[in-house]
Design a protein around this motif. Structure first.
Motif, PDB file in Angstrom:
ATOM      1  N   GLU A  48       1.543   2.639   2.352  1.00 59.21           N
ATOM      2  CA  GLU A  48       2.539   3.130   3.309  1.00 59.21           C
ATOM      3  C   GLU A  48       1.875   3.982   4.392  1.00 59.21           C
ATOM      4  O   GLU A  48       2.189   3.853   5.580  1.00 59.21           O
ATOM      5  CB  GLU A  48       3.611   3.937   2.580  1.00 59.21           C
ATOM      6  CG  GLU A  48       4.525   3.123   1.706  1.00 59.21           C
ATOM      7  CD  GLU A  48       5.469   2.258   2.525  1.00 59.21           C
ATOM      8  OE1 GLU A  48       6.284   2.808   3.288  1.00 59.21           O
ATOM      9  OE2 GLU A  48       5.373   1.011   2.421  1.00 59.21           O
ATOM     10  N   MET A  49       0.951   4.862   4.007  1.00 62.07           N
ATOM     11  CA  MET A  49       0.267   5.704   4.985  1.00 62.07           C
ATOM     12  C   MET A  49      -0.579   4.863   5.921  1.00 62.07           C
ATOM     13  O   MET A  49      -0.697   5.166   7.119  1.00 62.07           O
ATOM     14  CB  MET A  49      -0.602   6.741   4.266  1.00 62.07           C
ATOM     15  CG  MET A  49       0.180   7.771   3.474  1.00 62.07           C
ATOM     16  SD  MET A  49      -0.811   9.184   2.925  1.00 62.07           S
ATOM     17  CE  MET A  49      -1.846   8.425   1.693  1.00 62.07           C
ATOM     18  N   LEU A  50      -1.153   3.785   5.393  1.00 58.36           N
ATOM     19  CA  LEU A  50      -1.996   2.916   6.207  1.00 58.36           C
ATOM     20  C   LEU A  50      -1.203   2.322   7.359  1.00 58.36           C
ATOM     21  O   LEU A  50      -1.699   2.211   8.491  1.00 58.36           O
ATOM     22  CB  LEU A  50      -2.573   1.800   5.324  1.00 58.36           C
ATOM     23  CG  LEU A  50      -3.446   0.762   6.015  1.00 58.36           C
ATOM     24  CD1 LEU A  50      -4.709   1.411   6.582  1.00 58.36           C
ATOM     25  CD2 LEU A  50      -3.817  -0.345   5.026  1.00 58.36           C
ATOM     26  N   GLU A  51       0.026   1.952   7.113  1.00 60.92           N
ATOM     27  CA  GLU A  51       0.849   1.381   8.177  1.00 60.92           C
ATOM     28  C   GLU A  51       1.102   2.391   9.284  1.00 60.92           C
ATOM     29  O   GLU A  51       1.047   2.049  10.476  1.00 60.92           O
ATOM     30  CB  GLU A  51       2.184   0.894   7.599  1.00 60.92           C
ATOM     31  CG  GLU A  51       3.082   0.247   8.637  1.00 60.92           C
ATOM     32  CD  GLU A  51       4.370  -0.296   8.039  1.00 60.92           C
ATOM     33  OE1 GLU A  51       5.226  -0.746   8.823  1.00 60.92           O
ATOM     34  OE2 GLU A  51       4.523  -0.258   6.802  1.00 60.92           O
ATOM     35  N   ALA A  52       1.334   3.639   8.918  1.00 62.63           N
ATOM     36  CA  ALA A  52       1.618   4.662   9.930  1.00 62.63           C
ATOM     37  C   ALA A  52       0.379   4.984  10.758  1.00 62.63           C
ATOM     38  O   ALA A  52       0.425   4.973  11.990  1.00 62.63           O
ATOM     39  CB  ALA A  52       2.153   5.928   9.263  1.00 62.63           C
ATOM     40  N   ALA A  98      -0.490  11.176   8.345  1.00 62.87           N
ATOM     41  CA  ALA A  98      -0.647  10.474   7.072  1.00 62.87           C
ATOM     42  C   ALA A  98       0.040  11.228   5.945  1.00 62.87           C
ATOM     43  O   ALA A  98       0.732  10.628   5.102  1.00 62.87           O
ATOM     44  CB  ALA A  98      -2.132  10.289   6.765  1.00 62.87           C
ATOM     45  N   LEU A  99      -0.137  12.547   5.910  1.00 66.83           N
ATOM     46  CA  LEU A  99       0.476  13.346   4.850  1.00 66.83           C
ATOM     47  C   LEU A  99       1.998  13.249   4.908  1.00 66.83           C
ATOM     48  O   LEU A  99       2.661  13.046   3.880  1.00 66.83           O
ATOM     49  CB  LEU A  99       0.024  14.798   4.968  1.00 66.83           C
ATOM     50  CG  LEU A  99       0.570  15.778   3.928  1.00 66.83           C
ATOM     51  CD1 LEU A  99       0.208  15.327   2.517  1.00 66.83           C
ATOM     52  CD2 LEU A  99       0.036  17.183   4.180  1.00 66.83           C
ATOM     53  N   LEU A 100       2.566  13.374   6.105  1.00 66.10           N
ATOM     54  CA  LEU A 100       4.017  13.262   6.248  1.00 66.10           C
ATOM     55  C   LEU A 100       4.504  11.885   5.806  1.00 66.10           C
ATOM     56  O   LEU A 100       5.536  11.761   5.119  1.00 66.10           O
ATOM     57  CB  LEU A 100       4.425  13.513   7.695  1.00 66.10           C
ATOM     58  CG  LEU A 100       4.737  14.951   8.087  1.00 66.10           C
ATOM     59  CD1 LEU A 100       4.963  15.058   9.590  1.00 66.10           C
ATOM     60  CD2 LEU A 100       5.963  15.471   7.342  1.00 66.10           C
ATOM     61  N   CYS A 101       3.770  10.843   6.190  1.00 69.00           N
ATOM     62  CA  CYS A 101       4.168   9.496   5.809  1.00 69.00           C
ATOM     63  C   CYS A 101       4.105   9.311   4.299  1.00 69.00           C
ATOM     64  O   CYS A 101       4.997   8.718   3.687  1.00 69.00           O
ATOM     65  CB  CYS A 101       3.274   8.481   6.514  1.00 69.00           C
ATOM     66  SG  CYS A 101       3.690   6.762   6.127  1.00 69.00           S
ATOM     67  N   ASP A 160       3.211  -2.726  -1.292  1.00 73.32           N
ATOM     68  CA  ASP A 160       2.220  -3.642  -1.866  1.00 73.32           C
ATOM     69  C   ASP A 160       0.911  -2.871  -2.078  1.00 73.32           C
ATOM     70  O   ASP A 160       0.163  -2.631  -1.132  1.00 73.32           O
ATOM     71  CB  ASP A 160       2.003  -4.815  -0.930  1.00 73.32           C
ATOM     72  CG  ASP A 160       1.099  -5.894  -1.530  1.00 73.32           C
ATOM     73  OD1 ASP A 160       0.553  -5.664  -2.637  1.00 73.32           O
ATOM     74  OD2 ASP A 160       0.924  -6.943  -0.884  1.00 73.32           O
ATOM     75  N   ALA A 161       0.626  -2.504  -3.306  1.00 72.28           N
ATOM     76  CA  ALA A 161      -0.582  -1.735  -3.622  1.00 72.28           C
ATOM     77  C   ALA A 161      -1.852  -2.507  -3.307  1.00 72.28           C
ATOM     78  O   ALA A 161      -2.920  -1.912  -3.131  1.00 72.28           O
ATOM     79  CB  ALA A 161      -0.574  -1.322  -5.096  1.00 72.28           C
ATOM     80  N   ARG A 162      -1.757  -3.834  -3.197  1.00 68.61           N
ATOM     81  CA  ARG A 162      -2.942  -4.652  -2.924  1.00 68.61           C
ATOM     82  C   ARG A 162      -3.505  -4.402  -1.529  1.00 68.61           C
ATOM     83  O   ARG A 162      -4.683  -4.681  -1.265  1.00 68.61           O
ATOM     84  CB  ARG A 162      -2.607  -6.127  -3.094  1.00 68.61           C
ATOM     85  CG  ARG A 162      -2.297  -6.528  -4.536  1.00 68.61           C
ATOM     86  CD  ARG A 162      -1.810  -7.961  -4.604  1.00 68.61           C
ATOM     87  NE  ARG A 162      -0.564  -8.144  -3.850  1.00 68.61           N
ATOM     88  CZ  ARG A 162       0.077  -9.308  -3.732  1.00 68.61           C
ATOM     89  NH1 ARG A 162      -0.424 -10.398  -4.309  1.00 68.61           N
ATOM     90  NH2 ARG A 162       1.204  -9.392  -3.040  1.00 68.61           N
ATOM     91  N   LEU A 163      -2.693  -3.856  -0.620  1.00 68.94           N
ATOM     92  CA  LEU A 163      -3.175  -3.555   0.725  1.00 68.94           C
ATOM     93  C   LEU A 163      -4.306  -2.527   0.697  1.00 68.94           C
ATOM     94  O   LEU A 163      -5.149  -2.500   1.591  1.00 68.94           O
ATOM     95  CB  LEU A 163      -2.025  -3.032   1.595  1.00 68.94           C
ATOM     96  CG  LEU A 163      -0.990  -4.062   2.030  1.00 68.94           C
ATOM     97  CD1 LEU A 163       0.152  -3.376   2.775  1.00 68.94           C
ATOM     98  CD2 LEU A 163      -1.630  -5.131   2.897  1.00 68.94           C
TER      99      LEU A 163
END
Length: 537
Positions: free
Chosen positions: A219-223, A279-282, A296-299
């Protein structure tokens, strides 16, 4: 209660993150006493209950505080930062997020949802001794992030006690990376931020807790991916004595966030710290909204590893370097790195850009590179000030534009100048004993009768060897860190002269860009205070 359908809009959240709102000064200068003040500001400003406890004392007696807030029925999240005292960007990120919670939760639906969905226990500064000294370890010389097994330190025992008492579901371990880290060396890309789902065994196995951590990172990666492509997966072997890895072994979904580096054009360290806060907020929003259960944890495995390091923070390629001893030039590249210095002024830490390489650096890499082919590259010019008017900040900025990087002043003026410029003057000030200064000023006046920008430039162009010789003589006589040299080890004060106009194209003060393509840079780079003869008044 904030509705679950509220979307995390990266652009909106990014615009709302303001490092200066949380603390007004440079985060590299942040002190242990400042942390105590900001915790109190957070407690006072928050429209929700905040419990502040002193959970331990550092070896030097500084308080180590925990801050508890949020919904008691929410998912429990433990957050700690500044285990390493020389990693200020993680503090900037955490305190910016806390400032957002305290001051904008009534109008920010993301903050409101996080506070409703989580119960927090935060340790903003685990290592106040290291922060005061700007060192990785604490006052006993122990790396606190290697004390999870032995628990030899009061700081380590406090973290373990909190984990056992609070029983968190998630933990965030906030750090800064070594500067100049990159992804794969075959195609290096500077790392602005890195994540790790901390391993709990030598085989780097997955269990439910680690998979949850990977899902949050997805999720953080997307942000952060919406703001930069410079994202990496932190590469580290399993450390049973490291707190992130130990937390995962104790059943906590443990997430490491590491601030990296960014170019000047992107915003430098402030950009990296702001990205860390995003990242922390996300991540917290993902936990509060249970997005980790759908992610998706595979990301996580698709994030490139941080497998390399740039050689320099700044690199000039193709210039003609002036040797001040002979007046001869030689074709050579020049590279530097910026580091914390041992010198302090009024107990404030200083920073120094230091030359670490000259010669053929064709194959070397750098965070930033300038092509200066055909340009004369010289040490910065030193002027000897015998006028208080010269020491006005506006005048100093004018001098920087014509290549002045050092001002030699009498020691009796040191206190007044420090009060005027604070920790970082716009040039490097070298203070010498008053009688020595008078002699130098007389010799300087013979070369440059009026220490005005145009006069300095004209004098340098007409009497290059004489001017540089004076500069070199100042250094030889008073040991000012070999400021006249461009050899490895000296301070990085550099002027790049345009071959067409014979005027400075670029000026670097202490390794920072003060003038680029003839335009003065804002904010100004670090200057420095040096007492090389006599004591400050």
């Amino acid at each position: 209660m904030a509705p679950l359908e509220v979307q995390f809009r990266t652009t909106d959240v990014w615009e709302q993150l303001d490092l200066a709102a949380a603390w007004e000064d440079d985060w590299k200068l942040f002190r242990a006493s400042d942390q105590v003040e900001l915790v109190e500001r957070f407690r006072s400003a928050a429209p929700f209950p905040v419990e502040v406890r002193r959970i331990a004392s550092s070896p030097e007696g500084w308080p180590i505080q925990s801050v508890a807030f949020g919904n008691p029925q929410g998912r429990r999240v433990l957050v700690w930062a500044r285990q390493h005292g020389d990693e200020p960007e993680c503090t900037a990120a955490l305190m910016t997020v806390l400032h957002r919670f305290a001051n904008h939760s009534a109008t920010d639906p993301i903050a409101a949802r996080i506070l409703d969905g989580c119960r927090f226990l935060v340790v903003p500064m685990v290592n106040p001794d290291g922060v005061e000294a700007f060192t990785r370890a604490n006052a006993l010389g122990i790396d606190l992030n290697r004390d999870a097994r032995n628990q030899a330190t009061s700081e380590g025992r406090a973290l373990v006690a909190m984990q056992r008492e609070f029983d968190p579901e998630f933990a965030f371990n906030l750090h800064d990376m070594r500067p100049r880290r990159t992804t794969a060396e075959a195609d290096p890309d500077i790392v602005a931020i890195a994540f790790q789902s901390c391993p709990f065994d030598e085989a780097s196995s997955d269990n439910p807790q680690r998979l949850k951590a990977k899902a949050v990172i997805a999720e953080m990666l997307e942000a952060v991916g919406a703001k930069t492509r410079h994202v990496a997966r932190y590469k580290s072997e399993f450390l049973s004595r490291g707190f992130g890895d130990a937390m995962m072994a104790w059943g906590v979904s443990s997430i490491l966030i590491e601030s990296g580096s960014a170019t000047r054009a992107e915003g430098g360290d402030d950009f990296a710290a702001r990205l860390h806060a995003l990242a922390l907020l996300c991540g917290l929003n993902a936990i509060a909204s249970r997005a980790d259960e759908r992610a998706d944890a595979r990301l996580y495995e698709t994030i490139p590893l941080d497998e390399g390091t740039f050689d320099f923070d700044g690199l000039l390629k193709g210039g003609e370097l002036l040797d001040v001893r002979t007046g001869l030039t030689v074709r050579s590249d020049a590279g530097w790195q910026t580091e914390s210095a041992d010198v302090r002024v009024d107990e404030q830490r200083q920073f120094i850009g230091r030359m670490v390489g000259v010669g053929d650096l064709y194959a070397e890499s750098s965070t930033e590179t300038w092509d200066v082919d055909g340009c004369l590259v010289t040490p910065g010019i030193a002027v000897v000030s015998d006028s208080e008017a010269l020491e006005e900040e506006s005048r100093l900025h004018e001098l920087v534009r014509v290549g002045v990087t050092v001002v030699v002043s009498p020691s009796s003026r040191a206190t007044a100048l420090r009060e005027r410029f604070g920790v970082r003057p716009p040039v490097t000030f070298v203070f010498v004993a008053d009688d020595s200064h008078a002699a130098l000023a007389k010799r300087f006046a013979a070369i440059c009768p009026k220490p005005e920008p145009a006069s300095v430039l004209r004098s340098f162009a007409e009497k290059k060897k004489a001017h540089v010789a004076l500069h070199a003589d100042v250094v030889r006589a008073f040991g000012a860190l070999r400021l006249c040299s461009l050899r490895p080890g000296c301070q990085a004060d550099i002027v790049v002269w345009d071959p067409k106009t014979n005027e400075p194209r670029h000026v670097f003060v202490n390794g920072g860009a003060a003038v680029l393509d003839g335009a003065a840079m804002t904010p100004h780079p670090w200057g420095r205070w040096l007492f090389v003869s006599g004591s400050p008044a």
